[in-house]
Design an enzyme around this catalytic site. Structure first.
Site, PDB file in Angstrom:
ATOM      1  N   LEU A  37     -19.717 -41.983 -21.561  1.00 11.32           N
ATOM      2  CA  LEU A  37     -19.512 -42.371 -20.167  1.00 11.32           C
ATOM      3  C   LEU A  37     -18.008 -42.462 -19.927  1.00 11.32           C
ATOM      4  CD1 LEU A  37     -22.005 -45.232 -19.111  1.00 11.32           C
ATOM      5  CD2 LEU A  37     -21.666 -43.029 -17.981  1.00 11.32           C
ATOM      6  N   ASP A  38     -17.539 -41.926 -18.808  1.00 14.45           N
ATOM      7  CA  ASP A  38     -16.119 -42.024 -18.475  1.00 14.45           C
ATOM      8  C   ASP A  38     -15.677 -43.487 -18.468  1.00 14.45           C
ATOM      9  OD1 ASP A  38     -15.960 -39.310 -18.167  1.00 14.45           O
ATOM     10  OD2 ASP A  38     -16.140 -39.345 -15.981  1.00 14.45           O
ATOM     11  N   PRO A  39     -14.399 -43.759 -18.793  1.00 17.69           N
ATOM     12  CA  PRO A  39     -13.910 -45.151 -18.797  1.00 17.69           C
ATOM     13  C   PRO A  39     -14.150 -45.881 -17.477  1.00 17.69           C
ATOM     14  CG  PRO A  39     -12.309 -43.712 -19.845  1.00 17.69           C
ATOM     15  CD  PRO A  39     -13.375 -42.813 -19.281  1.00 17.69           C
TER      16      PRO A  39
END
Length: 289
Positions: A37-39
């Site tokens: 998951l993207d930050p």
């Protein structure tokens, strides 16, 4: 500890940060996450622990559902709010029908070009590493499947929110980019929440604070695999754990994979069904265990 843990990843942490936190918490090295998951994104981040790491590919391949928000007016090189602005356009008003019509165009089997700011590897190097070095590289489109996509809300004229159910390998930021291109307007992904990955959902997830205070439950390895159960007799069990195929006297319905259990009803791994035979696909326990 062998099993899965459904973590609710907060925005601001990388997926690797979550794994590092859990390694310290459980004092175990054999931990991995199932799908980055993207930050800046939040939501379901399934974690595999111990022997469950051997099953990661079978969970990652299951469908995922996201809720995403697009904010119109400008685009960035990373297609989210953390990148550098690359394009600005006037904000305009769309009809609900027009937005739904564009979203519908992405349903089904499509080709998608991954974002340059992503962890996808080309020639052994992550795309975002090329981007940070200012290097141009050809990114080939990959086949993905959008099972469903629907508009949730339209905050006229600035932003829309939509839900999408998709296959492994789908980049929601790339979907945002392509939706904006179809609408002929600049925009970026201003919010992303992963709602579920296969059987892992927001409803049965745990925050890091829950885990820190031991308010969580592990999920048994067999419970996350959507395959039929096969309970082996003693003879077939001995063959399987030594890597030998067995006759398929257990299953009438067609299935590529099956969950294998020993005579004591212990889940021992995955079998691969090929015509009249069942072959070893992945064993959790060997002959010496």
């Amino acid at each position: 500890m062998d099993g899965f843990l459904n973590v609710l990843k907060p925005p601001g942490m990388t997926s690797h940060d979550v794994v590092s936190f859990l390694r310290k918490k459980f004092n175990i090295k054999k931990i991995g996450h199932l799908g980055t998951l993207d930050p800046g994104a939040a939501g379901v981040l399934p974690i595999c622990i111990g022997k469950a790491t051997k099953l990661s590919q079978y969970v990652v391949s299951q469908s995922k559902t996201y809720r995403a928000e697009i904010t119109f007016g400008f685009s960035t090189d990373s297609i989210d709010k953390f990148g550098n602005i690359t394009n600005v356009t006037p904000v305009k008003i769309f009809t609900i029908d027009r937005i739904q019509e564009v979203l519908e165009k992405f349903k089904g089997d499509i080709l998608q070009v991954p974002p340059i700011y992503s962890a996808k590897k080309i020639n052994g190097k992550k795309l975002y590493e090329y981007a940070r070095e200012g290097k141009n590289i050809e990114i080939k489109a990959s086949p993905i499947t959008i099972y469903d996509i629907k508009l949730v809300s339209y905050d006229i004229p600035y932003r829309i929110m939509f839900d999408v159910k998709c296959s492994k390998g789908t980049y929601i930021r790339a979907l945002v980019r392509d939706v904006c291109n179809k609408l002929n307007i600049a925009g970026y992904m201003s919010m992303l929440i992963r709602i579920n990955v296969g059987p892992f959902s927001l409803e049965n997830s745990y925050t890091l604070e829950d885990i820190k205070t031991d308010k969580y439950k592990m999920i048994e390895m067999s419970n996350v695999l959507p395959f039929p159960d096969i309970h082996l007799n003693n003879l077939d069990y001995k063959k399987i754990i030594h890597g030998h195929p067995i006759e398929n006297n257990y299953l009438d319905a067609h299935s590529n994979f099956v969950k294998l259990y020993n005579p004591d009803n212990l889940f021992i791994g995955i079998g691969n069904v090929d015509n009249s035979k069942i072959y070893v696909e992945r064993l959790l326990f060997g002959a010496d265990d």
